[in-house]
Scaffold this motif. Sequence first.
Motif, PDB file in Angstrom:
ATOM      1  N   SER A   1       0.834  -1.207   0.000  1.00  0.00           N
ATOM      2  CA  SER A   1       0.000   0.000   0.000  1.00  0.00           C
ATOM      3  C   SER A   1       0.861   1.247   0.000  1.00  0.00           C
ATOM      4  CB  SER A   1      -0.913   0.026   1.220  1.00  0.00           C
ATOM      5  OG  SER A   1      -1.926  -0.917   1.078  1.00  0.00           O
ATOM      6  N   ASN A   2       0.399   2.210  -0.749  1.00  0.00           N
ATOM      7  CA  ASN A   2       1.068   3.503  -0.782  1.00  0.00           C
ATOM      8  C   ASN A   2       0.553   4.312   0.402  1.00  0.00           C
ATOM      9  OD1 ASN A   2       2.242   5.930  -1.335  1.00  0.00           O
ATOM     10  ND2 ASN A   2       1.455   6.084  -3.423  1.00  0.00           N
ATOM     11  N   LYS A   3       1.406   4.603   1.343  1.00  0.00           N
ATOM     12  CA  LYS A   3       0.999   5.294   2.572  1.00  0.00           C
ATOM     13  C   LYS A   3       0.579   6.737   2.319  1.00  0.00           C
ATOM     14  CE  LYS A   3       2.209   1.647   4.862  1.00  0.00           C
ATOM     15  NZ  LYS A   3       1.285   0.596   4.977  1.00  0.00           N
ATOM     16  N   ASP A   4       0.938   7.283   1.163  1.00  0.00           N
ATOM     17  CA  ASP A   4       0.619   8.684   0.859  1.00  0.00           C
ATOM     18  C   ASP A   4      -0.798   8.870   0.327  1.00  0.00           C
ATOM     19  OD1 ASP A   4       3.217   9.322   1.590  1.00  0.00           O
ATOM     20  OD2 ASP A   4       3.959   9.104  -0.466  1.00  0.00           O
ATOM     21  N   THR A   5      -1.471   7.786  -0.042  1.00  0.00           N
ATOM     22  CA  THR A   5      -2.794   7.935  -0.643  1.00  0.00           C
ATOM     23  C   THR A   5      -3.868   8.224   0.385  1.00  0.00           C
ATOM     24  OG1 THR A   5      -3.130   5.542  -0.566  1.00  0.00           O
ATOM     25  CG2 THR A   5      -2.270   6.480  -2.621  1.00  0.00           C
ATOM     26  N   GLY A   6      -3.619   7.908   1.633  1.00  0.00           N
ATOM     27  CA  GLY A   6      -4.583   8.212   2.673  1.00  0.00           C
ATOM     28  C   GLY A   6      -5.607   7.110   2.862  1.00  0.00           C
ATOM     29  N   LYS A   7      -6.425   7.300   3.885  1.00  0.00           N
ATOM     30  CA  LYS A   7      -7.433   6.304   4.218  1.00  0.00           C
ATOM     31  C   LYS A   7      -8.548   6.307   3.170  1.00  0.00           C
ATOM     32  CE  LYS A   7      -9.953   4.659   8.174  1.00  0.00           C
ATOM     33  NZ  LYS A   7      -9.175   3.798   8.991  1.00  0.00           N
ATOM     34  N   GLY A   8      -9.012   5.143   2.828  1.00  0.00           N
ATOM     35  CA  GLY A   8     -10.080   5.011   1.856  1.00  0.00           C
ATOM     36  C   GLY A   8      -9.604   4.796   0.437  1.00  0.00           C
ATOM     37  N   ALA A   9      -8.304   4.882   0.191  1.00  0.00           N
ATOM     38  CA  ALA A   9      -7.784   4.643  -1.159  1.00  0.00           C
ATOM     39  C   ALA A   9      -7.767   3.144  -1.437  1.00  0.00           C
ATOM     40  CB  ALA A   9      -6.378   5.215  -1.295  1.00  0.00           C
ATOM     41  N   LEU A  10      -7.987   2.791  -2.666  1.00  0.00           N
ATOM     42  CA  LEU A  10      -8.022   1.397  -3.069  1.00  0.00           C
ATOM     43  C   LEU A  10      -6.603   0.843  -3.152  1.00  0.00           C
ATOM     44  CD1 LEU A  10      -9.936  -0.847  -3.921  1.00  0.00           C
ATOM     45  CD2 LEU A  10      -9.651  -0.103  -6.272  1.00  0.00           C
ATOM     46  N   SER A  11      -6.383  -0.274  -2.512  1.00  0.00           N
ATOM     47  CA  SER A  11      -5.057  -0.883  -2.483  1.00  0.00           C
ATOM     48  C   SER A  11      -4.804  -1.662  -3.773  1.00  0.00           C
ATOM     49  CB  SER A  11      -4.963  -1.830  -1.293  1.00  0.00           C
ATOM     50  OG  SER A  11      -3.828  -2.638  -1.402  1.00  0.00           O
ATOM     51  N   PRO A  12      -3.574  -1.632  -4.281  1.00  0.00           N
ATOM     52  CA  PRO A  12      -3.266  -2.435  -5.464  1.00  0.00           C
ATOM     53  C   PRO A  12      -3.319  -3.934  -5.186  1.00  0.00           C
ATOM     54  CG  PRO A  12      -1.290  -1.320  -4.654  1.00  0.00           C
ATOM     55  CD  PRO A  12      -2.440  -0.813  -3.862  1.00  0.00           C
ATOM     56  N   ALA A  13      -3.286  -4.319  -3.916  1.00  0.00           N
ATOM     57  CA  ALA A  13      -3.343  -5.733  -3.567  1.00  0.00           C
ATOM     58  C   ALA A  13      -4.707  -6.345  -3.875  1.00  0.00           C
ATOM     59  CB  ALA A  13      -3.010  -5.926  -2.097  1.00  0.00           C
ATOM     60  N   ILE A  14      -5.729  -5.524  -4.036  1.00  0.00           N
ATOM     61  CA  ILE A  14      -7.058  -6.026  -4.369  1.00  0.00           C
ATOM     62  C   ILE A  14      -7.053  -6.700  -5.745  1.00  0.00           C
ATOM     63  CG2 ILE A  14      -9.447  -5.320  -4.792  1.00  0.00           C
ATOM     64  CD1 ILE A  14      -8.576  -5.223  -1.857  1.00  0.00           C
ATOM     65  N   ALA A  15      -6.175  -6.270  -6.626  1.00  0.00           N
ATOM     66  CA  ALA A  15      -6.086  -6.868  -7.962  1.00  0.00           C
ATOM     67  C   ALA A  15      -5.743  -8.345  -7.896  1.00  0.00           C
ATOM     68  CB  ALA A  15      -5.049  -6.128  -8.801  1.00  0.00           C
ATOM     69  N   ILE A  16      -4.952  -8.732  -6.915  1.00  0.00           N
ATOM     70  CA  ILE A  16      -4.551 -10.145  -6.785  1.00  0.00           C
ATOM     71  C   ILE A  16      -5.782 -11.010  -6.545  1.00  0.00           C
ATOM     72  CG2 ILE A  16      -3.112 -11.768  -5.506  1.00  0.00           C
ATOM     73  CD1 ILE A  16      -1.431  -9.234  -4.699  1.00  0.00           C
ATOM     74  N   ALA A  17      -6.609 -10.612  -5.594  1.00  0.00           N
ATOM     75  CA  ALA A  17      -7.812 -11.385  -5.277  1.00  0.00           C
ATOM     76  C   ALA A  17      -8.802 -11.363  -6.420  1.00  0.00           C
ATOM     77  CB  ALA A  17      -8.467 -10.842  -4.014  1.00  0.00           C
ATOM     78  N   SER A  18      -8.957 -10.225  -7.076  1.00  0.00           N
ATOM     79  CA  SER A  18      -9.906 -10.120  -8.190  1.00  0.00           C
ATOM     80  C   SER A  18      -9.514 -11.039  -9.334  1.00  0.00           C
ATOM     81  CB  SER A  18      -9.972  -8.680  -8.686  1.00  0.00           C
ATOM     82  OG  SER A  18     -10.386  -7.830  -7.668  1.00  0.00           O
ATOM     83  N   VAL A  19      -8.242 -11.037  -9.682  1.00  0.00           N
ATOM     84  CA  VAL A  19      -7.763 -11.902 -10.766  1.00  0.00           C
ATOM     85  C   VAL A  19      -7.866 -13.364 -10.348  1.00  0.00           C
ATOM     86  CG1 VAL A  19      -5.721 -12.560 -12.102  1.00  0.00           C
ATOM     87  CG2 VAL A  19      -6.298 -10.156 -11.798  1.00  0.00           C
ATOM     88  N   HIS A  20      -7.513 -13.677  -9.107  1.00  0.00           N
ATOM     89  CA  HIS A  20      -7.578 -15.055  -8.624  1.00  0.00           C
ATOM     90  C   HIS A  20      -8.995 -15.624  -8.749  1.00  0.00           C
ATOM     91  CE1 HIS A  20      -6.331 -18.476  -6.079  1.00  0.00           C
ATOM     92  NE2 HIS A  20      -7.563 -18.384  -5.597  1.00  0.00           N
ATOM     93  N   VAL A  21      -9.968 -14.885  -8.257  1.00  0.00           N
ATOM     94  CA  VAL A  21     -11.354 -15.365  -8.298  1.00  0.00           C
ATOM     95  C   VAL A  21     -11.863 -15.445  -9.744  1.00  0.00           C
ATOM     96  CG1 VAL A  21     -13.720 -14.795  -7.633  1.00  0.00           C
ATOM     97  CG2 VAL A  21     -11.883 -14.613  -5.972  1.00  0.00           C
ATOM     98  N   SER A  22     -11.543 -14.449 -10.562  1.00  0.00           N
ATOM     99  CA  SER A  22     -11.991 -14.457 -11.953  1.00  0.00           C
ATOM    100  C   SER A  22     -11.416 -15.629 -12.733  1.00  0.00           C
ATOM    101  CB  SER A  22     -11.600 -13.147 -12.645  1.00  0.00           C
ATOM    102  OG  SER A  22     -12.175 -12.053 -11.996  1.00  0.00           O
ATOM    103  N   VAL A  23     -10.116 -15.852 -12.600  1.00  0.00           N
ATOM    104  CA  VAL A  23      -9.473 -16.970 -13.301  1.00  0.00           C
ATOM    105  C   VAL A  23      -9.967 -18.299 -12.744  1.00  0.00           C
ATOM    106  CG1 VAL A  23      -7.234 -18.087 -13.728  1.00  0.00           C
ATOM    107  CG2 VAL A  23      -7.463 -15.627 -13.964  1.00  0.00           C
ATOM    108  N   ASN A  24     -10.208 -18.343 -11.447  1.00  0.00           N
ATOM    109  CA  ASN A  24     -10.752 -19.539 -10.813  1.00  0.00           C
ATOM    110  C   ASN A  24     -12.052 -19.962 -11.506  1.00  0.00           C
ATOM    111  OD1 ASN A  24     -11.956 -21.398  -9.067  1.00  0.00           O
ATOM    112  ND2 ASN A  24     -11.729 -20.135  -7.265  1.00  0.00           N
ATOM    113  N   TYR A  25     -12.995 -19.052 -11.637  1.00  0.00           N
ATOM    114  CA  TYR A  25     -14.279 -19.394 -12.245  1.00  0.00           C
ATOM    115  C   TYR A  25     -14.162 -19.628 -13.750  1.00  0.00           C
ATOM    116  CZ  TYR A  25     -16.371 -18.418  -7.770  1.00  0.00           C
ATOM    117  OH  TYR A  25     -16.699 -18.458  -6.444  1.00  0.00           O
ATOM    118  N   LEU A  26     -13.269 -18.944 -14.407  1.00  0.00           N
ATOM    119  CA  LEU A  26     -13.043 -19.187 -15.826  1.00  0.00           C
ATOM    120  C   LEU A  26     -12.540 -20.610 -16.052  1.00  0.00           C
ATOM    121  CD1 LEU A  26     -12.719 -18.162 -18.790  1.00  0.00           C
ATOM    122  CD2 LEU A  26     -10.388 -17.562 -18.148  1.00  0.00           C
TER     123      LEU A  26
END
Length: 155
Positions: free
Chosen positions: A62-87
């Motif tokens: 996480s980029n500490k400068d983005t502040g609270k409420g910013a979307l973390s780039p780590a969310i992409a890992i879970a999104s891709v994992h679940v999408s590829v899983n179902y595909l």
Amino acid sequence: MKSTNQLMARLPKIGVTRSFSFSNPKAAAAIVVFASFIGMVLGPGITNSYGVFEEEYENRFSNKDTGKGALSPAIAIASVHVSVNYLFTTIAGALCERIGMGLTTFIGGVMLGVGSFAAGFCTEVWQLVLTQGVLAGAGVGTIFIVVSTIPTSWF
């Protein structure tokens, strides 16, 4: 673009069947159910326990400068994992018809194992997207379709 069935039709049909026999069919059924249970715990269990990984990814990437409420780039890992899983559940279904459930499970296990092992060496988010997201997600999807359907052939 060709459909999955058209692409799978080009593969040679191996026709793997039960090549082993048990003197006690009830024992064989119990072994199959137990193996399916283990596959269900290891495969989808990894997908459904992503929060354990996410906390570490949040701290590390996480980029500490983005502040609270910013979307973390780590969310992409879970999104891709679940999408590829179902595909890959749909692809693995067609693969089961071609090469059999045992070999399909083995291929899924190798993908899951290599993806999870390689994720331990990643230092960037894009590397985790490829290893844990794509490769491990494909492995989980491939395993899931087999372990959720194979017990029905024994009862």
